[in-house]
Design a protein around this motif. Structure first.
Motif, short mmCIF file in Angstrom:
data_model
loop_
_atom_site.label_atom_id
_atom_site.label_comp_id
_atom_site.label_asym_id
_atom_site.label_seq_id
_atom_site.Cartn_x
_atom_site.Cartn_y
_atom_site.Cartn_z
N THR A 1 -9.17 -14.34 -3.48
CA THR A 1 -8.16 -13.84 -4.41
C THR A 1 -8.50 -12.47 -4.98
N GLU A 2 -9.78 -12.03 -4.88
CA GLU A 2 -10.16 -10.73 -5.40
C GLU A 2 -9.59 -9.59 -4.57
N ARG A 3 -9.54 -9.76 -3.28
CA ARG A 3 -9.12 -8.69 -2.39
C ARG A 3 -7.60 -8.69 -2.24
N SER A 4 -7.07 -7.49 -2.11
CA SER A 4 -5.64 -7.37 -1.86
C SER A 4 -5.37 -7.61 -0.39
N ALA A 5 -4.13 -7.79 -0.06
CA ALA A 5 -3.75 -8.02 1.34
C ALA A 5 -4.14 -6.82 2.20
N GLU A 6 -3.97 -5.62 1.68
CA GLU A 6 -4.32 -4.42 2.43
C GLU A 6 -5.81 -4.37 2.74
N GLU A 7 -6.65 -4.76 1.76
CA GLU A 7 -8.10 -4.75 1.98
C GLU A 7 -8.49 -5.77 3.04
N ILE A 8 -7.86 -6.93 3.01
CA ILE A 8 -8.16 -7.97 4.00
C ILE A 8 -7.77 -7.50 5.39
N ILE A 9 -6.60 -6.88 5.51
CA ILE A 9 -6.14 -6.39 6.80
C ILE A 9 -7.04 -5.27 7.30
N ASP A 10 -7.40 -4.33 6.42
CA ASP A 10 -8.29 -3.24 6.82
C ASP A 10 -9.65 -3.76 7.28
N ARG A 11 -10.18 -4.74 6.58
CA ARG A 11 -11.47 -5.31 6.97
C ARG A 11 -11.36 -5.99 8.33
N PHE A 12 -10.28 -6.71 8.54
CA PHE A 12 -10.07 -7.38 9.83
C PHE A 12 -9.98 -6.35 10.96
N LEU A 13 -9.24 -5.30 10.74
CA LEU A 13 -9.08 -4.28 11.77
C LEU A 13 -10.38 -3.54 12.05
N LYS A 14 -11.21 -3.36 11.05
CA LYS A 14 -12.50 -2.71 11.27
C LYS A 14 -13.42 -3.60 12.08
N VAL A 15 -13.42 -4.87 11.78
CA VAL A 15 -14.31 -5.80 12.48
C VAL A 15 -13.87 -5.99 13.92
N GLU A 16 -12.59 -6.18 14.13
CA GLU A 16 -12.07 -6.47 15.46
C GLU A 16 -11.70 -5.22 16.26
N GLU A 17 -11.71 -4.05 15.64
CA GLU A 17 -11.35 -2.80 16.29
C GLU A 17 -9.99 -2.90 17.00
N LEU A 18 -8.99 -3.32 16.26
CA LEU A 18 -7.66 -3.50 16.82
C LEU A 18 -6.67 -2.44 16.36
N ARG A 19 -7.16 -1.36 15.80
CA ARG A 19 -6.25 -0.30 15.33
C ARG A 19 -5.54 0.35 16.51
N ILE A 20 -4.29 0.70 16.30
CA ILE A 20 -3.52 1.42 17.30
C ILE A 20 -3.56 2.89 16.89
N VAL A 21 -4.11 3.70 17.75
CA VAL A 21 -4.29 5.11 17.45
C VAL A 21 -3.49 5.93 18.45
N ALA A 22 -2.78 6.95 17.94
CA ALA A 22 -2.00 7.82 18.81
C ALA A 22 -2.94 8.63 19.69
N PRO A 23 -2.52 8.91 20.91
CA PRO A 23 -3.38 9.71 21.80
C PRO A 23 -3.57 11.11 21.24
N GLU A 24 -4.75 11.65 21.46
CA GLU A 24 -5.09 12.96 20.91
C GLU A 24 -4.58 14.11 21.76
N ASP A 25 -4.11 13.84 22.97
CA ASP A 25 -3.69 14.91 23.86
C ASP A 25 -2.31 15.47 23.50
#
Length: 164
Positions: free
Chosen positions: A73-97
């Protein structure tokens, strides 16, 4: 037996009974596996009867890892999602080209350019009669966007024109 019952009822969140109390209970009721599980947790000594019966019984709620509810309950939904994405490396990143421009607008509705203010089925038929297939397909495409209820009909006409 009262503290053991309370400990079991609260799934290990209340005060645990003393090891001596559990020894007394097990002296009277040797078959009481739950008391053996609690004694194993309190004393840290391995119980042979618990290990022998483990494959045939479900995991006891007392043996499960407890969840710290305050951390949830201490963490906000955004913090939980950010932590999950950091651990699982599931971020969608636009191509740099530069394939996808960051300032490119994404639209969810159909947009019709104002080149031909008048579009009709008759105009598309005239284009077809003159052999101007591309213009006829373009008119049918605009008609499909303007009349979504007839989009299947226009799609079939476009398909006929493109395949003939």
């Amino acid at each position: 037996m009262g503290r053991l019952a309370e400990y079991i009822k609260t799934q290990g969140r209340s005060q645990a009974p003393e090891a001596e109390e559990l020894d007394e209970i097990l002296a009277r009721c040797e078959w009481f596996t739950t008391a053996r599980i609690v004694r194993q947790q309190i004393t840290g000594r391995s119980e042979v009867a618990v290990a022998a019966l483990a494959p045939w019984r479900a995991l006891s709620p007392l043996a499960r890892r407890s969840v710290d509810r305050t951390l949830l309950t201490e963490r906000s939904a955004e913090e939980i999602i950010d932590r999950f994405l950091k651990v699982e490396e599931l971020r969608i990143v636009a191509p740099e080209d530069g394939a996808a421009a960051a300032d490119e607008q994404i639209t969810t509705e159909a947009q019709i350019d104002g080149e031909d203010d008048v579009v009709s089925e008759e105009l598309a038929e005239i284009y077809l009669a003159q052999g101007l297939r591309e213009q006829a397909v373009a008119v049918y495409g605009k008609l499909s966007l303007l009349n979504p209820e007839k989009s299947v009909y226009f799609a079939e006409l476009i398909d006929k024109i493109e395949n003939n």
